[in-house]
Design a protein around this motif. Structure first.
Motif, mmCIF file in Angstrom:
data_model
loop_
_atom_site.group_PDB
_atom_site.id
_atom_site.type_symbol
_atom_site.label_atom_id
_atom_site.label_comp_id
_atom_site.label_asym_id
_atom_site.label_seq_id
_atom_site.Cartn_x
_atom_site.Cartn_y
_atom_site.Cartn_z
ATOM 1 N N THR A 104 -33.166 147.908 43.757
ATOM 2 C CA THR A 104 -33.798 146.659 43.308
ATOM 3 C C THR A 104 -34.224 146.773 41.855
ATOM 4 O O THR A 104 -34.097 145.817 41.075
ATOM 5 C CB THR A 104 -34.989 146.313 44.215
ATOM 6 N N ASN A 105 -34.722 147.941 41.470
ATOM 7 C CA ASN A 105 -35.119 148.164 40.074
ATOM 8 C C ASN A 105 -33.896 148.253 39.161
ATOM 9 O O ASN A 105 -33.926 147.781 38.018
ATOM 10 C CB ASN A 105 -35.944 149.444 39.961
ATOM 11 N N THR A 108 -32.771 144.700 38.519
ATOM 12 C CA THR A 108 -33.715 144.011 37.640
ATOM 13 C C THR A 108 -33.550 144.457 36.192
ATOM 14 O O THR A 108 -33.489 143.630 35.265
ATOM 15 C CB THR A 108 -35.155 144.271 38.102
ATOM 16 N N ASN A 109 -33.471 145.760 35.982
ATOM 17 C CA ASN A 109 -33.364 146.287 34.611
ATOM 18 C C ASN A 109 -32.078 145.824 33.935
ATOM 19 O O ASN A 109 -32.071 145.496 32.745
ATOM 20 C CB ASN A 109 -33.437 147.813 34.636
ATOM 21 N N PHE A 131 -28.934 140.484 45.162
ATOM 22 C CA PHE A 131 -29.684 141.705 45.437
ATOM 23 C C PHE A 131 -29.214 142.364 46.734
ATOM 24 O O PHE A 131 -28.765 141.708 47.669
ATOM 25 C CB PHE A 131 -31.175 141.396 45.558
ATOM 26 N N ALA A 169 -39.451 141.978 41.931
ATOM 27 C CA ALA A 169 -38.276 141.908 41.060
ATOM 28 C C ALA A 169 -38.039 140.486 40.563
ATOM 29 O O ALA A 169 -37.761 140.270 39.374
ATOM 30 C CB ALA A 169 -37.054 142.422 41.807
ATOM 31 N N VAL A 170 -38.118 139.512 41.462
ATOM 32 C CA VAL A 170 -37.931 138.115 41.069
ATOM 33 C C VAL A 170 -38.999 137.710 40.056
ATOM 34 O O VAL A 170 -38.713 137.015 39.069
ATOM 35 C CB VAL A 170 -37.961 137.198 42.303
ATOM 36 N N ASN A 172 -40.534 139.704 37.946
ATOM 37 C CA ASN A 172 -40.250 140.366 36.664
ATOM 38 C C ASN A 172 -39.110 139.675 35.921
ATOM 39 O O ASN A 172 -39.148 139.544 34.692
ATOM 40 C CB ASN A 172 -39.899 141.836 36.909
ATOM 41 N N ILE A 173 -38.096 139.244 36.659
ATOM 42 C CA ILE A 173 -36.965 138.560 36.030
ATOM 43 C C ILE A 173 -37.399 137.192 35.500
ATOM 44 O O ILE A 173 -37.026 136.787 34.384
ATOM 45 C CB ILE A 173 -35.808 138.422 37.035
#
Length: 304
Positions: A104-105, A108-109, A131, A169-170, A172-173
């Motif tokens: 997941t990270n 995201t990255n 995802f 994650a969502v 952060n995006i």
């Protein structure tokens, strides 16, 4: 990805596996292939699962300018292994993210890295992020599992932690989109592909059934659509009939394109943006006797 029902593309049977060849035929243009002539840069990060027995069936040959992720469907979240093989790529090449980094990270990255390569004012971006979460194997960093220390069942606790990892994650995006100036003209679609598998500790209540069944718990997926300024009606629950194949013509029309005649999907933008009645009154689940567990075939669902 095509706007066609699975029984039209030949993918209505069991999922593509490492030892079973299957693919989405190239005669069906994908959404990124239709967006490219409109000036879009198309990038994908995550789960493909639409064929890899020939290069022509892989993401960078189906309209995506870049791809980072896996071809199969249920890799280890840390080692990227499935069965006895490693499955993770950057474009056409085998790729090894930082050892032990949760998928997941990784997704995201990479998504944020793509944003940094695009001009939010002058460029048009289609970013597809399927995802791995929330899918078996059940794995999550301990800090997310610890959120649910009140849950006594280990697998259920892990499953809930995986949902929270995806939620972070969502977030952060979304923050990255806003910080980089994309949100002035962005549309975010978050959707599932099926109901939760209750046999691996998900919960679809109050709906009956789970993934692999035809009950609403298995087939009535949840989604949300967000935009700062493209929606005429916001903050409400829409229960109109929308099928997964409708995303293709809806997004393509919004981008200024025109779907090919004869596809199964219909443009649902008036329904999504304004709460108007659905553009469809029925859809076909499948035309195949593979659904022996349901005891029926030739399934057509109508509005109640």
């Amino acid at each position: 990805m095509t706007g066609y029902y699975p029984f039209h593309t030949g993918l209505q049977h069991i999922a593509i596996l490492p030892d079973r060849a299957g693919y989405m035929p190239t005669k069906f243009p994908t959404l990124p292939e239709k967006l490219k002539p409109l000036g879009y840069s198309n990038h994908m990060v995550g789960k493909w699962h639409l064929g890899f027995c020939n290069w022509n069936y892989t993401p960078t040959y189906r309209g995506f300018d870049s791809f980072m992720g896996f071809y199969n469907g249920k890799e280890d979240y840390y080692t990227r292994m499935i069965a006895t093989g490693y499955d993770f790529r950057f474009n056409d090449s085998v790729y090894h993210p930082q050892e032990g980094e949760y998928s997941t990270n990784v997704i995201t990255n990479r998504a944020i890295e793509i944003m940094d390569s695009v001009d939010p004012v002058n460029d048009q971006l289609y970013l597809y992020l399927p995802f791995q979460s929330v899918h078996v194997p059940l794995q999550v960093p301990e800090r997310f599992e610890n959120i649910y220390s009140n849950i006594t069942t280990k697998d259920r606790r892990t499953y809930c932690g995986m949902v929270s990892a995806l939620d972070e994650a969502v977030g952060n995006i979304t923050s990255a989109l806003r910080d980089r100036g994309f949100m002035d003209n962005a549309l975010i679609v978050f959707t599932t592909d099926n109901g939760g598998p209750t046999y691996t500790y998900s919960n679809n209540l109050p709906l009956r059934g789970s993934k692999t069944t035809l009950w609403e718990g298995g087939t009535r997926g949840v989604a949300f659509v967000y935009s700062d300024n493209l929606l005429n009606k916001t903050g409400y629950t829409n229960n109109e009939m929308i099928h997964a194949v409708d995303w293709f013509p809806t997004l393509l029309k919004l981008a200024g394109g025109e779907p090919d005649a004869g596809i199964d999907g219909v443009n649902q933008w008036p329904t999504i943006s304004s709460g108007a009645p659905s553009a469809r009154s029925e859809f076909v689940y499948n035309i195949d006797e593979i659904f022996k567990n349901a005891g029926i075939s030739n399934i057509c669902i109508n509005k109640r």
